[in-house]
Design an enzyme around this catalytic site. Structure first.
Site, short mmCIF file in Angstrom:
data_model
loop_
_atom_site.label_atom_id
_atom_site.label_comp_id
_atom_site.label_asym_id
_atom_site.label_seq_id
_atom_site.Cartn_x
_atom_site.Cartn_y
_atom_site.Cartn_z
CB SER A 1 -0.88 0.01 1.24
OG SER A 1 -1.55 1.25 1.41
CE1 TYR B 1 -4.37 -2.11 4.72
CE2 TYR B 1 -3.55 0.11 4.32
CZ TYR B 1 -4.02 -1.11 3.85
OH TYR B 1 -4.12 -1.32 2.48
#
Length: 258
Positions: free
Chosen positions: A145, A158
């Site tokens: 990501s 995350y």
């Protein structure tokens, strides 16, 4: 003739927006598929609409046994494993670090980071064996990501997991660069998947307003479309792209340039 004719491609998180589009992209270019997802019905539905030979196995990537079983399924059905796309993942609640429940943090790390570790732990030895016997290498594409390349306020756990995925990618790429394996990560910014749809719903704001808030720091002022990220995945996996390894490829609308 497709770029992936005859190749066996393993994809986790295959029933989601990004995974299913990647599966269709590989299938359209001649690949045979081994697909996994925690949603067994959605996985079976996807397999039924693909134009390629497909084997499926439902399960949770946080369970290491699944990773070994998926490699075994690839060998049983197709005799080899050429490409793996480690895509399965979840996102945390959009809150500051002290507000993240500890059990939720543990679950994010188990799926998003350890799930990739388990996958690579089982995929790499098989690809290395194939290279030794046939001289044909393999490729692993980990879905990280943009949050794995910089800080991500209100997505701390995350981001930590995705930073870990980038670290695993780079470390393993160096370890196996001379052994026939290319290992890269794709680092998308917010993409029009169920995760973004969930953010819009939870925000309670009109969609246009919620997306404007979500993309406030994105120079292109929009989220990525799934097809744009899949294009990067296919590029990273392409056997013609034979000198790129250990790279974390940002697909972020310019965020990393700021």
């Amino acid at each position: 003739m497709g770029r992936f004719d005859g190749a066996t491609v393993l994809i986790t998180g295959a029933a989601g927006g990004l995974g299913s589009s990647a599966a269709k992209g590989f299938a359209s270019e001649g690949a045979r598929l081994v697909l996994s997802d925690i949603d067994e019905k959605a996985l079976a539905d996807l397999a039924g609409m693909l134009p390629s030979e497909t084997a499926i196995l439902a399960g949770n990537v946080a369970d290491e046994k699944l990773s070994g079983d998926l490699v075994g399924l690839a060998i049983e059905k197709f005799g080899r494993l050429d490409i793996a796309v480690n895509n399965a993942g979840i996102v945390q609640s959009f809150v500051r670090l002290p507000q993240v429940p500890s059990d939720e943090a543990r679950r994010v790390l188990e799926i998003d980071l350890l799930g990739v570790f388990y996958a690579m732990k089982h995929q790499i030895p098989q690809m290395e064996r194939q290279f030794k016997t046939s001289g044909k290498g393999g490729a692993i594409v980990n879905i990280a990501s943009a949050a794995g390349l910089s800080g991500a306020p209100k997505l701390s756990v995350y981001a930590a997991a995705k930073h870990g995925v980038v670290g695993l990618t780079r470390s393993a790429a160096v370890e196996y660069a001379s052994k026939g394996l290319r290992i890269n990560a794709i680092c998308p910014a917010h993409t029009r998947t169920a995760m973004v749809d969930s953010f819009v719903r939870v925000s309670g704001a009109p969609e246009a307003e919620a997306l404007a808030e979500l993309t406030r720091g994105v120079p292109m002022r929009r989220v990525a479309e799934v097809e744009e990220v899949v294009t990067a995945i296919l590029f990273a996996a392409d056997p013609a792209n034979s000198f790129m390894t250990g790279h974390a490829l940002a697909v972020d609308g310019g965020v990393g340039a700021i």
